[in-house]
Design a protein around this motif. Structure first.
Motif, PDB file in Angstrom:
ATOM      1  N   GLU A 194       3.925   1.362  -6.809  1.00  0.00           N
ATOM      2  CA  GLU A 194       4.398   2.752  -6.877  1.00  0.00           C
ATOM      3  C   GLU A 194       3.254   3.751  -6.761  1.00  0.00           C
ATOM      4  N   ALA A 195       2.077   3.420  -7.295  1.00  0.00           N
ATOM      5  CA  ALA A 195       0.913   4.313  -7.184  1.00  0.00           C
ATOM      6  C   ALA A 195       0.491   4.490  -5.732  1.00  0.00           C
ATOM      7  N   LEU A 196       0.850   3.525  -4.882  1.00  0.00           N
ATOM      8  CA  LEU A 196       0.520   3.617  -3.460  1.00  0.00           C
ATOM      9  C   LEU A 196       1.691   4.150  -2.643  1.00  0.00           C
ATOM     10  N   GLY A 197       2.765   4.572  -3.334  1.00  0.00           N
ATOM     11  CA  GLY A 197       3.906   5.158  -2.646  1.00  0.00           C
ATOM     12  C   GLY A 197       4.977   4.161  -2.252  1.00  0.00           C
ATOM     13  N   GLY A 198       4.878   2.949  -2.748  1.00  0.00           N
ATOM     14  CA  GLY A 198       5.851   1.912  -2.401  1.00  0.00           C
ATOM     15  C   GLY A 198       6.879   1.699  -3.488  1.00  0.00           C
ATOM     16  N   GLU A 199       7.727   0.752  -3.245  1.00  0.00           N
ATOM     17  CA  GLU A 199       8.791   0.392  -4.180  1.00  0.00           C
ATOM     18  C   GLU A 199       8.836  -1.127  -4.263  1.00  0.00           C
ATOM     19  N   ILE A 200       9.016  -1.641  -5.465  1.00  0.00           N
ATOM     20  CA  ILE A 200       9.045  -3.093  -5.624  1.00  0.00           C
ATOM     21  C   ILE A 200      10.476  -3.558  -5.877  1.00  0.00           C
TER      22      ILE A 200
END
Length: 175
Positions: free
Chosen positions: A155-161
């Protein structure tokens, strides 16, 4: 489609000089390259930029010292292939391939972090973990990490897990 790998005499000599551990790493990378073709990249192989041949690859073997780390391979789209030693321990090579796939996924995370111009310490501070934990994640030690830590990293890199449980042909998204 499969790819065949042709080795120069020098590379065949190099492969013959590898100890069993290095040979297992070589064989895992060779199989991955044969299966995935010239699109395969780091951490398995690098492209040779100055080569006259377009499909030349430099093999990377983790853990080997520099003079034993690389060998040159040329890929051709064909169904013929010759194994340099005639055989190998399939279970050991399968274990190396599994580990290297984990390292490959982690390598992609590091690339994403670097694309955002963050170093490991900055990312760690942003999500409340130490630089050492970020480094472990980026070196494939994800299995030992908490899902919450991985979620924060992504999330800190703009993604979603997404967490998906697979049972044979069935898959369930659980988070």
């Amino acid at each position: 489609m499969g790819w065949s790998i042709f080795l120069t005499k020098q590379v065949l000599n190099w492969v013959g000089s590898l100890d069993d551990v290095m040979f297992d790493h070589y064989e895992a990378a060779r199989q991955e390259l044969e299966a995935r073709g010239p699109g395969l990249g780091r951490p398995w192989v690098d492209s040779l930029r100055a080569s006259r041949q377009s499909n030349m690859k430099e093999l990377r073997i983790p853990g080997a010292n520099a003079h034993r780390r690389t060998g040159l391979m040329e890929l051709y789209e064909t169904s013929q292939s010759v194994h340099p030693r005639g055989g190998y321990d399939k279970s050991r090579v399968a274990a190396v391939r599994k580990k290297m796939r984990s390292v490959e996924r982690a390598y992609r995370l590091a690339e994403l972090r670097e694309a955002q111009q963050l170093n490991q310490t900055e990312l760690g501070n942003k999500i409340g973990i130490g630089q050492r934990t970020v480094s472990k994640i980026e070196h494939g030690e994800i299995e030992r990490s908490r899902i919450e830590t991985i979620r924060k990293y992504v999330e800190a890199l703009g993604g979603e897990i997404q967490v998906v449980a697979r049972f044979g042909d069935e898959a369930y998204t659980i988070a």
